[in-house]
Design a protein around this motif. Structure first.
Motif, short mmCIF file in Angstrom:
data_model
loop_
_atom_site.label_atom_id
_atom_site.label_comp_id
_atom_site.label_asym_id
_atom_site.label_seq_id
_atom_site.Cartn_x
_atom_site.Cartn_y
_atom_site.Cartn_z
N GLY A 42 44.74 52.82 46.30
CA GLY A 42 44.44 51.17 45.40
C GLY A 42 45.20 51.16 44.32
N VAL A 100 42.18 45.07 49.88
CA VAL A 100 43.97 44.40 49.24
C VAL A 100 44.22 43.92 50.18
N ASN A 136 40.95 40.49 47.48
CA ASN A 136 39.68 40.50 46.71
C ASN A 136 40.56 42.14 45.60
N GLN A 137 41.42 42.05 44.64
CA GLN A 137 42.53 42.73 44.01
C GLN A 137 41.17 43.21 42.42
N ALA A 185 38.76 45.95 45.22
CA ALA A 185 39.80 46.51 45.85
C ALA A 185 39.84 47.75 44.41
N ASP A 186 40.18 47.55 43.15
CA ASP A 186 40.63 48.37 41.95
C ASP A 186 39.22 49.13 42.68
N THR A 240 48.69 51.88 41.89
CA THR A 240 49.99 51.35 41.64
C THR A 240 50.47 52.94 41.03
N SER A 266 38.19 49.90 50.49
CA SER A 266 39.96 49.54 48.99
C SER A 266 40.66 49.30 49.62
#
Length: 568
Positions: free
Chosen positions: A320, A382, A386-387, A390-391, A322, A378
Protein backbone atom coordinates in the motif's frame (compact mmCIF):
# COMPACT_ATOMS: atom_id res chain seq x y z
CA UNK A 1 60.61 -23.64 -4.99
CA UNK A 2 58.68 -20.59 -6.11
CA UNK A 3 59.61 -17.60 -3.98
CA UNK A 4 57.02 -15.39 -2.32
CA UNK A 5 57.37 -11.85 -3.65
CA UNK A 6 59.14 -9.43 -1.33
CA UNK A 7 56.22 -7.05 -1.81
CA UNK A 8 53.77 -9.56 -0.35
CA UNK A 9 52.07 -8.38 2.87
CA UNK A 10 52.79 -11.76 4.47
CA UNK A 11 56.33 -10.49 5.19
CA UNK A 12 55.05 -7.46 7.10
CA UNK A 13 51.95 -8.64 8.96
CA UNK A 14 51.31 -11.43 11.44
CA UNK A 15 48.43 -13.30 13.06
CA UNK A 16 45.34 -11.16 13.56
CA UNK A 17 46.62 -8.25 11.47
CA UNK A 18 47.35 -10.57 8.56
CA UNK A 19 43.96 -12.27 8.89
CA UNK A 20 42.21 -8.89 8.93
CA UNK A 21 44.09 -7.82 5.81
CA UNK A 22 43.19 -11.03 3.97
CA UNK A 23 39.54 -10.78 4.96
CA UNK A 24 39.42 -7.13 3.94
CA UNK A 25 40.40 -8.14 0.40
CA UNK A 26 37.87 -10.98 0.48
CA UNK A 27 35.24 -8.53 1.74
CA UNK A 28 35.93 -6.23 -1.23
CA UNK A 29 34.95 -9.06 -3.56
CA UNK A 30 31.88 -9.84 -1.46
CA UNK A 31 30.96 -6.11 -1.50
CA UNK A 32 30.97 -6.21 -5.31
CA UNK A 33 28.80 -9.33 -5.19
CA UNK A 34 26.23 -7.60 -2.96
CA UNK A 35 26.28 -4.40 -5.00
CA UNK A 36 25.73 -6.33 -8.21
CA UNK A 37 22.72 -8.14 -6.69
CA UNK A 38 21.06 -5.04 -5.25
CA UNK A 39 21.71 -2.92 -8.32
CA UNK A 40 19.03 -4.46 -10.55
CA UNK A 41 16.17 -3.52 -8.19
CA UNK A 42 16.64 0.17 -8.95
CA UNK A 43 17.68 -0.33 -12.57
CA UNK A 44 14.44 -2.20 -13.28
CA UNK A 45 12.46 0.87 -12.15
CA UNK A 46 14.34 3.42 -14.28
CA UNK A 47 12.02 4.78 -16.99
CA UNK A 48 14.66 5.04 -19.70
CA UNK A 49 15.92 1.54 -18.91
CA UNK A 50 12.67 -0.41 -19.02
CA UNK A 51 11.51 1.55 -22.06
CA UNK A 52 14.77 0.89 -23.91
CA UNK A 53 14.77 -2.80 -22.97
CA UNK A 54 11.16 -3.15 -24.08
CA UNK A 55 9.54 -4.97 -21.17
CA UNK A 56 7.49 -2.05 -19.77
CA UNK A 57 6.23 1.48 -20.30
CA UNK A 58 5.39 4.31 -17.96
CA UNK A 59 1.78 4.42 -16.81
CA UNK A 60 -0.38 7.47 -16.19
CA UNK A 61 0.42 7.35 -12.49
CA UNK A 62 4.17 7.28 -13.21
CA UNK A 63 4.49 3.60 -12.28
CA UNK A 64 6.01 1.05 -14.70
CA UNK A 65 3.44 -1.01 -16.56
CA UNK A 66 5.01 -4.41 -17.24
CA UNK A 67 4.18 -5.72 -20.71
CA UNK A 68 6.67 -8.60 -20.83
CA UNK A 69 7.39 -10.03 -17.38
CA UNK A 70 9.30 -12.96 -18.89
CA UNK A 71 11.77 -10.58 -20.55
CA UNK A 72 12.08 -8.56 -17.34
CA UNK A 73 12.86 -11.67 -15.32
CA UNK A 74 15.04 -13.11 -18.08
CA UNK A 75 17.39 -10.11 -18.12
CA UNK A 76 17.88 -10.51 -14.39
CA UNK A 77 18.11 -14.29 -14.30
CA UNK A 78 20.54 -14.80 -17.22
CA UNK A 79 23.16 -13.38 -14.88
CA UNK A 80 22.80 -16.53 -12.79
CA UNK A 81 23.47 -18.73 -15.80
CA UNK A 82 26.72 -16.83 -16.05
CA UNK A 83 27.53 -17.36 -12.36
CA UNK A 84 26.88 -21.09 -12.80
CA UNK A 85 29.31 -21.33 -15.71
CA UNK A 86 31.81 -19.10 -13.93
CA UNK A 87 31.64 -21.21 -10.78
CA UNK A 88 32.53 -24.40 -12.66
CA UNK A 89 35.43 -22.70 -14.40
CA UNK A 90 36.59 -20.86 -11.26
CA UNK A 91 36.54 -24.01 -9.13
CA UNK A 92 38.66 -25.92 -11.64
CA UNK A 93 41.03 -23.01 -12.17
CA UNK A 94 41.34 -22.38 -8.43
CA UNK A 95 42.28 -25.97 -7.59
CA UNK A 96 44.82 -26.08 -10.44
CA UNK A 97 46.41 -22.61 -10.42
CA UNK A 98 45.72 -21.29 -6.94
CA UNK A 99 43.35 -18.93 -5.13
CA UNK A 100 45.11 -15.61 -5.87
CA UNK A 101 45.30 -16.01 -9.65
CA UNK A 102 41.65 -17.06 -9.73
CA UNK A 103 40.53 -13.98 -7.80
CA UNK A 104 42.45 -11.73 -10.20
CA UNK A 105 40.93 -13.52 -13.20
CA UNK A 106 37.40 -13.16 -11.81
CA UNK A 107 37.85 -9.46 -11.14
CA UNK A 108 39.16 -8.80 -14.66
CA UNK A 109 36.35 -10.79 -16.24
CA UNK A 110 33.71 -8.96 -14.19
CA UNK A 111 35.13 -5.57 -15.27
CA UNK A 112 34.51 -6.54 -18.90
CA UNK A 113 30.95 -7.61 -18.10
CA UNK A 114 30.20 -4.44 -16.14
CA UNK A 115 31.54 -2.29 -18.98
CA UNK A 116 29.30 -4.05 -21.48
CA UNK A 117 26.26 -3.64 -19.21
CA UNK A 118 26.95 0.07 -18.80
CA UNK A 119 27.00 0.57 -22.57
CA UNK A 120 23.99 -1.66 -23.42
CA UNK A 121 21.69 -0.25 -26.10
CA UNK A 122 18.96 -2.93 -26.22
CA UNK A 123 17.79 -6.04 -24.41
CA UNK A 124 19.89 -8.43 -26.53
CA UNK A 125 23.03 -6.47 -25.65
CA UNK A 126 22.06 -6.37 -21.98
CA UNK A 127 21.35 -10.10 -21.85
CA UNK A 128 24.80 -10.91 -23.29
CA UNK A 129 26.48 -8.42 -20.95
CA UNK A 130 24.67 -9.82 -17.90
CA UNK A 131 25.78 -13.32 -18.87
CA UNK A 132 29.43 -12.25 -19.16
CA UNK A 133 29.31 -10.31 -15.88
CA UNK A 134 27.79 -13.35 -14.21
CA UNK A 135 30.75 -15.49 -15.26
CA UNK A 136 33.13 -13.13 -13.48
CA UNK A 137 30.97 -13.14 -10.35
CA UNK A 138 30.78 -16.94 -10.43
CA UNK A 139 34.57 -17.21 -10.55
CA UNK A 140 34.93 -14.90 -7.55
CA UNK A 141 32.18 -16.60 -5.54
CA UNK A 142 33.72 -20.01 -6.13
CA UNK A 143 37.14 -19.05 -4.79
CA UNK A 144 36.94 -16.13 -2.32
CA UNK A 145 35.15 -18.03 0.52
CA UNK A 146 37.65 -20.88 0.10
CA UNK A 147 40.62 -18.52 0.40
CA UNK A 148 39.08 -16.94 3.51
CA UNK A 149 38.31 -20.23 5.28
CA UNK A 150 41.68 -21.81 4.44
CA UNK A 151 43.58 -18.97 6.11
CA UNK A 152 41.30 -18.47 9.14
CA UNK A 153 41.54 -20.36 12.44
CA UNK A 154 38.80 -22.91 13.06
CA UNK A 155 37.66 -21.16 16.25
CA UNK A 156 36.87 -17.88 14.46
CA UNK A 157 36.28 -19.00 10.89
CA UNK A 158 32.57 -18.20 11.00
CA UNK A 159 33.13 -14.73 12.45
CA UNK A 160 35.50 -13.65 9.70
CA UNK A 161 33.23 -14.90 6.92
CA UNK A 162 30.23 -13.25 8.62
CA UNK A 163 32.12 -9.93 8.63
CA UNK A 164 32.71 -10.34 4.91
CA UNK A 165 28.99 -10.78 4.34
CA UNK A 166 28.28 -7.63 6.31
CA UNK A 167 30.11 -5.97 3.43
CA UNK A 168 27.94 -7.98 1.04
CA UNK A 169 24.76 -6.38 2.35
CA UNK A 170 26.51 -3.03 2.64
CA UNK A 171 27.00 -3.40 -1.11
CA UNK A 172 23.26 -3.92 -1.53
CA UNK A 173 22.63 -0.79 0.56
CA UNK A 174 25.10 1.28 -1.43
CA UNK A 175 23.42 0.17 -4.67
CA UNK A 176 19.98 1.17 -3.41
CA UNK A 177 21.03 4.62 -2.22
CA UNK A 178 23.08 5.44 -5.32
CA UNK A 179 20.10 4.55 -7.46
CA UNK A 180 17.72 6.47 -5.22
CA UNK A 181 19.89 9.58 -5.58
CA UNK A 182 20.24 9.13 -9.34
CA UNK A 183 16.46 8.79 -9.71
CA UNK A 184 16.09 12.56 -9.09
CA UNK A 185 18.47 13.50 -11.91
CA UNK A 186 16.47 15.07 -14.76
CA UNK A 187 13.24 13.78 -13.20
CA UNK A 188 14.52 10.21 -13.48
CA UNK A 189 14.26 10.16 -17.27
CA UNK A 190 17.96 10.29 -18.16
CA UNK A 191 20.13 7.31 -19.15
CA UNK A 192 22.45 8.38 -16.34
CA UNK A 193 19.86 7.10 -13.83
CA UNK A 194 20.69 3.48 -14.66
CA UNK A 195 24.06 3.60 -16.46
CA UNK A 196 25.99 5.23 -13.60
CA UNK A 197 24.94 2.69 -10.93
CA UNK A 198 25.99 -0.15 -13.23
CA UNK A 199 29.34 1.51 -13.97
CA UNK A 200 30.04 2.14 -10.26
CA UNK A 201 30.78 -1.55 -9.64
CA UNK A 202 33.89 -1.29 -11.82
CA UNK A 203 35.66 0.70 -9.07
CA UNK A 204 35.88 -2.08 -6.41
CA UNK A 205 36.71 -4.61 -9.13
CA UNK A 206 39.72 -2.62 -10.30
CA UNK A 207 40.91 -2.17 -6.72
CA UNK A 208 40.53 -5.91 -6.10
CA UNK A 209 42.47 -6.81 -9.24
CA UNK A 210 45.26 -4.41 -8.30
CA UNK A 211 45.86 -5.43 -4.69
CA UNK A 212 45.20 -9.19 -4.57
CA UNK A 213 48.64 -9.92 -6.09
CA UNK A 214 50.25 -8.62 -2.90
CA UNK A 215 48.52 -11.16 -0.64
CA UNK A 216 49.59 -14.69 0.33
CA UNK A 217 48.34 -17.82 -1.34
CA UNK A 218 46.36 -20.32 0.74
CA UNK A 219 48.80 -22.44 2.80
CA UNK A 220 46.58 -25.46 2.25
CA UNK A 221 46.71 -25.13 -1.54
CA UNK A 222 50.49 -24.62 -1.35
CA UNK A 223 50.84 -27.84 0.62
CA UNK A 224 48.58 -29.72 -1.77
CA UNK A 225 50.76 -28.81 -4.79
CA UNK A 226 54.00 -29.65 -3.00
CA UNK A 227 55.22 -26.14 -2.12
CA UNK A 228 55.67 -27.11 1.50
CA UNK A 229 58.25 -24.52 2.55
CA UNK A 230 55.96 -21.69 1.43
CA UNK A 231 53.00 -23.35 3.13
CA UNK A 232 54.92 -23.59 6.41
CA UNK A 233 56.01 -19.97 6.16
CA UNK A 234 52.50 -18.61 5.51
CA UNK A 235 51.07 -20.71 8.34
CA UNK A 236 53.80 -19.48 10.69
CA UNK A 237 52.93 -15.87 9.85
CA UNK A 238 49.21 -16.60 10.34
CA UNK A 239 49.49 -18.49 13.64
CA UNK A 240 52.66 -17.37 15.47
CA UNK A 241 53.52 -13.96 16.95
CA UNK A 242 57.23 -14.30 16.10
CA UNK A 243 58.39 -14.00 19.72
CA UNK A 244 58.24 -17.61 20.87
CA UNK A 245 57.17 -20.58 18.80
CA UNK A 246 54.19 -22.52 20.15
CA UNK A 247 54.42 -25.27 17.55
CA UNK A 248 50.85 -24.55 16.41
CA UNK A 249 51.77 -23.66 12.84
CA UNK A 250 53.94 -26.77 12.38
CA UNK A 251 51.30 -28.99 13.98
CA UNK A 252 48.62 -27.58 11.67
CA UNK A 253 50.92 -28.07 8.70
CA UNK A 254 51.42 -31.74 9.61
CA UNK A 255 47.66 -32.24 9.84
CA UNK A 256 47.23 -30.70 6.40
CA UNK A 257 49.95 -32.89 4.89
CA UNK A 258 48.49 -36.03 6.45
CA UNK A 259 45.03 -35.23 5.14
CA UNK A 260 46.42 -34.63 1.65
CA UNK A 261 47.97 -38.11 1.75
CA UNK A 262 44.81 -39.68 3.13
CA UNK A 263 42.60 -38.06 0.49
CA UNK A 264 44.81 -39.31 -2.32
CA UNK A 265 44.76 -42.81 -0.87
CA UNK A 266 41.00 -42.95 -0.46
CA UNK A 267 39.78 -41.41 -3.71
CA UNK A 268 40.67 -41.28 -7.36
CA UNK A 269 41.09 -37.99 -9.20
CA UNK A 270 37.76 -36.17 -9.06
CA UNK A 271 36.17 -34.16 -11.85
CA UNK A 272 32.82 -32.39 -11.54
CA UNK A 273 30.81 -35.34 -12.83
CA UNK A 274 32.57 -37.75 -10.47
CA UNK A 275 31.94 -35.35 -7.58
CA UNK A 276 28.23 -35.04 -8.36
CA UNK A 277 27.66 -38.79 -8.18
CA UNK A 278 30.38 -39.60 -5.64
CA UNK A 279 32.07 -41.90 -8.15
CA UNK A 280 35.40 -43.29 -6.92
CA UNK A 281 35.37 -41.00 -3.87
CA UNK A 282 35.44 -43.88 -1.40
CA UNK A 283 34.95 -42.85 2.22
CA UNK A 284 35.23 -39.16 1.29
CA UNK A 285 31.61 -39.25 -0.01
CA UNK A 286 31.97 -36.16 -2.18
CA UNK A 287 28.64 -36.87 -3.87
CA UNK A 288 26.76 -36.45 -0.59
CA UNK A 289 28.59 -33.22 0.17
CA UNK A 290 27.75 -31.84 -3.28
CA UNK A 291 24.05 -32.56 -2.78
CA UNK A 292 24.09 -30.90 0.64
CA UNK A 293 25.65 -27.63 -0.52
CA UNK A 294 23.60 -27.38 -3.72
CA UNK A 295 20.29 -27.78 -1.91
CA UNK A 296 21.32 -25.52 0.96
CA UNK A 297 21.98 -22.73 -1.54
CA UNK A 298 18.77 -23.40 -3.47
CA UNK A 299 16.75 -23.22 -0.26
CA UNK A 300 18.53 -20.00 0.73
CA UNK A 301 16.83 -18.37 -2.24
CA UNK A 302 13.46 -20.09 -1.86
CA UNK A 303 13.01 -18.95 1.72
CA UNK A 304 12.30 -15.55 0.19
CA UNK A 305 15.39 -13.39 0.06
CA UNK A 306 15.74 -13.38 -3.74
CA UNK A 307 12.25 -11.98 -4.16
CA UNK A 308 12.58 -9.52 -1.27
CA UNK A 309 15.97 -8.19 -2.44
CA UNK A 310 15.24 -7.77 -6.13
CA UNK A 311 11.54 -7.02 -6.03
CA UNK A 312 11.18 -5.22 -2.70
CA UNK A 313 9.66 -2.13 -4.40
CA UNK A 314 6.90 -4.39 -5.76
CA UNK A 315 6.32 -5.87 -2.32
CA UNK A 316 6.06 -2.39 -0.80
CA UNK A 317 3.53 -1.35 -3.44
CA UNK A 318 1.46 -4.44 -2.59
CA UNK A 319 1.61 -3.29 1.03
CA UNK A 320 0.00 0.00 0.00
CA UNK A 321 2.93 2.43 -0.14
CA UNK A 322 2.89 5.19 -2.74
CA UNK A 323 5.58 5.52 -5.41
CA UNK A 324 7.02 8.54 -3.61
CA UNK A 325 7.87 6.52 -0.50
CA UNK A 326 8.81 3.15 -2.03
CA UNK A 327 12.36 4.24 -2.93
CA UNK A 328 13.50 5.52 0.44
CA UNK A 329 11.70 2.78 2.39
CA UNK A 330 13.46 0.12 0.29
CA UNK A 331 16.76 1.88 0.93
CA UNK A 332 16.08 2.09 4.66
CA UNK A 333 15.42 -1.64 4.61
CA UNK A 334 18.92 -2.25 3.25
CA UNK A 335 20.44 -0.24 6.12
CA UNK A 336 18.71 -2.30 8.82
CA UNK A 337 19.59 -5.40 6.79
CA UNK A 338 23.28 -4.44 6.91
CA UNK A 339 23.24 -3.82 10.66
CA UNK A 340 21.53 -7.17 11.30
CA UNK A 341 24.49 -9.06 9.83
CA UNK A 342 26.56 -8.01 12.83
CA UNK A 343 24.44 -10.36 14.95
CA UNK A 344 25.84 -13.29 12.97
CA UNK A 345 29.40 -12.08 13.56
CA UNK A 346 28.98 -12.64 17.29
CA UNK A 347 26.71 -15.72 17.29
CA UNK A 348 27.84 -17.98 14.43
CA UNK A 349 30.89 -19.43 16.19
CA UNK A 350 29.03 -19.62 19.51
CA UNK A 351 25.78 -21.40 18.65
CA UNK A 352 26.95 -23.12 15.47
CA UNK A 353 25.73 -23.35 11.89
CA UNK A 354 22.70 -25.58 12.54
CA UNK A 355 21.12 -23.52 15.33
CA UNK A 356 21.71 -20.35 13.35
CA UNK A 357 19.64 -21.82 10.52
CA UNK A 358 16.95 -23.15 12.88
CA UNK A 359 16.03 -19.89 14.55
CA UNK A 360 16.26 -18.02 11.27
CA UNK A 361 13.80 -20.36 9.55
CA UNK A 362 11.25 -20.14 12.38
CA UNK A 363 11.22 -16.33 12.56
CA UNK A 364 11.32 -15.85 8.79
CA UNK A 365 8.46 -18.28 8.18
CA UNK A 366 6.23 -16.58 10.73
CA UNK A 367 6.86 -13.01 9.53
CA UNK A 368 6.34 -13.89 5.85
CA UNK A 369 2.95 -15.42 6.62
CA UNK A 370 2.08 -12.26 8.56
CA UNK A 371 3.39 -10.02 5.75
CA UNK A 372 1.17 -11.80 3.23
CA UNK A 373 -1.91 -11.56 5.41
CA UNK A 374 -1.38 -7.90 6.29
CA UNK A 375 -0.79 -7.06 2.62
CA UNK A 376 -4.08 -8.70 1.64
CA UNK A 377 -6.01 -6.73 4.26
CA UNK A 378 -4.33 -3.53 3.04
CA UNK A 379 -5.22 -4.23 -0.60
CA UNK A 380 -8.83 -5.03 0.32
CA UNK A 381 -9.07 -1.82 2.35
CA UNK A 382 -7.88 0.25 -0.62
CA UNK A 383 -10.51 -1.40 -2.82
CA UNK A 384 -13.15 -0.58 -0.20
CA UNK A 385 -12.04 3.06 -0.02
CA UNK A 386 -10.84 2.80 3.60
CA UNK A 387 -7.45 4.49 3.30
CA UNK A 388 -6.83 4.67 7.05
CA UNK A 389 -7.18 0.91 7.44
CA UNK A 390 -5.04 0.36 4.34
CA UNK A 391 -2.23 2.52 5.70
CA UNK A 392 -2.31 0.82 9.10
CA UNK A 393 -2.13 -2.75 7.79
CA UNK A 394 0.22 -1.75 4.98
CA UNK A 395 2.61 -0.36 7.56
CA UNK A 396 2.42 -3.67 9.42
CA UNK A 397 3.28 -5.58 6.24
CA UNK A 398 6.30 -3.35 5.65
CA UNK A 399 7.43 -3.94 9.24
CA UNK A 400 7.29 -7.71 8.62
CA UNK A 401 9.47 -7.35 5.52
CA UNK A 402 11.97 -5.35 7.58
CA UNK A 403 11.96 -8.07 10.25
CA UNK A 404 12.41 -10.76 7.60
CA UNK A 405 15.49 -9.16 6.04
CA UNK A 406 16.99 -8.47 9.47
CA UNK A 407 16.53 -12.10 10.51
CA UNK A 408 17.93 -13.35 7.22
CA UNK A 409 20.98 -11.11 7.63
CA UNK A 410 21.58 -12.57 11.09
CA UNK A 411 21.17 -16.21 10.02
CA UNK A 412 20.69 -17.58 6.51
CA UNK A 413 22.80 -15.01 4.71
CA UNK A 414 26.20 -16.39 5.77
CA UNK A 415 25.85 -20.10 6.54
CA UNK A 416 25.04 -21.36 2.98
CA UNK A 417 28.20 -19.60 1.75
CA UNK A 418 30.41 -20.68 4.65
CA UNK A 419 29.36 -24.34 4.77
CA UNK A 420 30.50 -25.30 1.21
CA UNK A 421 33.89 -23.68 1.81
CA UNK A 422 34.33 -25.74 5.00
CA UNK A 423 33.22 -29.29 4.28
CA UNK A 424 35.00 -30.42 1.11
CA UNK A 425 38.32 -32.30 0.93
CA UNK A 426 41.34 -30.10 0.24
CA UNK A 427 42.02 -31.88 -3.05
CA UNK A 428 38.71 -30.55 -4.51
CA UNK A 429 37.78 -27.72 -2.14
CA UNK A 430 37.48 -24.98 -4.77
CA UNK A 431 35.48 -27.27 -7.04
CA UNK A 432 33.33 -28.28 -4.08
CA UNK A 433 32.62 -24.67 -3.23
CA UNK A 434 31.83 -24.12 -6.90
CA UNK A 435 28.98 -26.60 -6.52
CA UNK A 436 27.58 -24.34 -3.81
CA UNK A 437 27.68 -21.42 -6.25
CA UNK A 438 25.94 -23.65 -8.80
CA UNK A 439 23.15 -24.26 -6.29
CA UNK A 440 22.90 -20.53 -5.60
CA UNK A 441 22.81 -19.82 -9.34
CA UNK A 442 20.06 -22.39 -9.91
CA UNK A 443 17.99 -21.12 -6.98
CA UNK A 444 18.46 -17.45 -7.83
CA UNK A 445 18.06 -17.83 -11.60
CA UNK A 446 14.99 -20.02 -11.27
CA UNK A 447 13.39 -17.71 -8.77
CA UNK A 448 14.19 -14.36 -10.38
CA UNK A 449 12.79 -15.68 -13.65
CA UNK A 450 9.60 -16.74 -11.88
CA UNK A 451 9.26 -13.83 -9.45
CA UNK A 452 7.64 -11.36 -11.87
CA UNK A 453 5.24 -14.07 -13.01
CA UNK A 454 4.48 -15.19 -9.44
CA UNK A 455 3.79 -11.69 -8.13
CA UNK A 456 1.67 -10.93 -11.20
CA UNK A 457 -0.41 -14.09 -10.80
CA UNK A 458 -0.46 -14.59 -7.01
CA UNK A 459 0.19 -11.11 -5.65
CA UNK A 460 0.87 -11.29 -1.90
CA UNK A 461 0.23 -15.06 -1.86
CA UNK A 462 3.78 -15.43 -3.23
CA UNK A 463 4.96 -14.66 0.30
CA UNK A 464 3.09 -17.72 1.61
CA UNK A 465 5.16 -19.95 -0.68
CA UNK A 466 8.36 -18.45 0.68
CA UNK A 467 7.08 -18.86 4.25
CA UNK A 468 6.35 -22.56 3.71
CA UNK A 469 9.86 -23.11 2.33
CA UNK A 470 11.31 -21.77 5.59
CA UNK A 471 9.60 -24.48 7.62
CA UNK A 472 10.66 -27.17 5.14
CA UNK A 473 14.32 -26.35 5.83
CA UNK A 474 14.10 -27.21 9.56
CA UNK A 475 13.83 -31.03 9.27
CA UNK A 476 16.15 -30.90 6.26
CA UNK A 477 18.97 -29.30 8.28
CA UNK A 478 18.28 -31.42 11.38
CA UNK A 479 18.50 -34.75 9.55
CA UNK A 480 21.13 -34.17 6.88
CA UNK A 481 23.60 -31.43 7.81
CA UNK A 482 26.39 -32.22 10.33
CA UNK A 483 27.73 -29.35 12.43
CA UNK A 484 31.01 -27.85 11.14
CA UNK A 485 31.46 -25.26 13.89
CA UNK A 486 34.68 -25.42 15.97
CA UNK A 487 36.09 -28.17 13.78
CA UNK A 488 39.18 -27.83 11.64
CA UNK A 489 38.94 -28.19 7.87
CA UNK A 490 40.96 -31.39 8.19
CA UNK A 491 38.33 -32.91 10.50
CA UNK A 492 35.62 -32.68 7.85
CA UNK A 493 36.76 -35.88 6.16
CA UNK A 494 36.13 -37.73 9.41
CA UNK A 495 32.75 -36.04 9.81
CA UNK A 496 31.56 -37.25 6.39
CA UNK A 497 33.17 -40.70 6.45
CA UNK A 498 29.98 -42.49 7.51
CA UNK A 499 28.13 -44.44 4.82
CA UNK A 500 24.85 -43.21 6.28
CA UNK A 501 23.28 -39.94 5.10
CA UNK A 502 21.83 -39.12 8.53
CA UNK A 503 23.47 -36.53 10.74
CA UNK A 504 23.28 -38.59 13.95
CA UNK A 505 25.14 -41.48 12.29
CA UNK A 506 27.77 -39.10 10.96
CA UNK A 507 28.40 -37.73 14.45
CA UNK A 508 28.71 -41.20 16.00
CA UNK A 509 31.11 -42.31 13.28
CA UNK A 510 33.12 -39.10 13.66
CA UNK A 511 33.65 -39.67 17.39
CA UNK A 512 34.78 -43.25 16.76
CA UNK A 513 37.26 -42.14 14.08
CA UNK A 514 38.71 -39.43 16.32
CA UNK A 515 39.30 -41.98 19.07
CA UNK A 516 40.90 -44.47 16.69
CA UNK A 517 42.85 -41.95 14.57
CA UNK A 518 44.08 -39.19 16.90
CA UNK A 519 47.03 -38.54 14.62
CA UNK A 520 44.75 -37.36 11.80
CA UNK A 521 43.55 -34.09 13.32
CA UNK A 522 45.59 -33.24 16.37
CA UNK A 523 46.90 -29.77 15.78
CA UNK A 524 44.46 -26.89 15.97
CA UNK A 525 41.57 -28.74 17.56
CA UNK A 526 43.48 -30.12 20.51
CA UNK A 527 46.31 -27.70 21.09
CA UNK A 528 49.02 -30.28 20.37
CA UNK A 529 50.15 -31.86 17.17
CA UNK A 530 52.63 -34.06 15.47
CA UNK A 531 55.52 -31.84 16.48
CA UNK A 532 56.63 -31.49 20.06
CA UNK A 533 57.61 -27.79 20.31
CA UNK A 534 60.00 -28.52 23.18
CA UNK A 535 61.91 -31.39 21.57
CA UNK A 536 61.11 -30.72 17.87
CA UNK A 537 60.56 -34.44 17.36
CA UNK A 538 58.07 -35.23 14.64
CA UNK A 539 55.72 -38.08 15.57
CA UNK A 540 55.06 -40.60 12.83
CA UNK A 541 51.42 -41.36 12.01
CA UNK A 542 50.14 -44.87 12.08
CA UNK A 543 47.74 -46.50 9.63
CA UNK A 544 45.45 -43.60 8.75
CA UNK A 545 41.97 -44.68 7.67
CA UNK A 546 38.44 -43.31 7.31
CA UNK A 547 36.90 -46.75 7.88
CA UNK A 548 35.70 -46.81 11.49
CA UNK A 549 34.72 -50.46 11.21
CA UNK A 550 37.97 -51.65 9.78
CA UNK A 551 40.64 -50.01 11.90
CA UNK A 552 43.90 -51.89 12.36
CA UNK A 553 46.32 -51.53 15.21
CA UNK A 554 49.68 -49.95 14.46
CA UNK A 555 51.87 -52.24 12.39
CA UNK A 556 49.26 -54.99 12.08
CA UNK A 557 48.44 -54.47 8.45
CA UNK A 558 49.58 -52.28 5.58
CA UNK A 559 47.86 -48.94 5.22
CA UNK A 560 47.70 -49.59 1.49
CA UNK A 561 44.58 -51.72 1.82
CA UNK A 562 42.19 -50.51 -0.82
CA UNK A 563 38.81 -49.20 0.18
CA UNK A 564 35.88 -50.17 -1.96
CA UNK A 565 33.90 -47.41 -3.61
CA UNK A 566 31.09 -46.37 -1.28
CA UNK A 567 27.64 -45.06 -2.08
CA UNK A 568 26.75 -41.39 -1.66
Amino acid sequence: MEKISRFNVVHRLRKRNLLIAINSVAALSIFFFGYDQGMMAGVNNAVEYYTRMGFAHEGEDGEPVITNSLLQGGIVSVYYLGTLLGAFFGGWFGDKYGRIKTIALGAAWAVIGATLQTSAMNHNWMICARLINGVGTGILNAIVPVWATETAEHTSRGKFVAIEFTLNIFGVAVAYWIEYGCSFYQNGESQFVWRFPIAFQIIPLLILFGIVWFFPESPRWLCKVGREDESRYVLERLREDGLQSTGRAEAEFQDIRNIVELERKNAKSQNYLYMLFGYKSGKLHTGRRVQLVVWLQIMQEWIGIAGVTIYSPTIFRIAGLTSGTVGWVAGLNTITYTLSTLVCVYTLDRIGRRWTLYWGSVVQGIVLFLAGGLSRVSIDAVDAGNQGRADAFGGGAVAMIFLFTMTFGATWLTVPWLYPAEIFPLEVRARGNAWGVVGWSIGNGWLTLLCPVMFEALNEKTLYIFAACNFITIPMVYCLYPESNQRTLEEMNLLFASDSIWNWDAEKNYKLLVEQNPELVQAAARGHGMVDPERDIRNQPGNMSLDAGGMKSLGSESGDEKLSTQHL
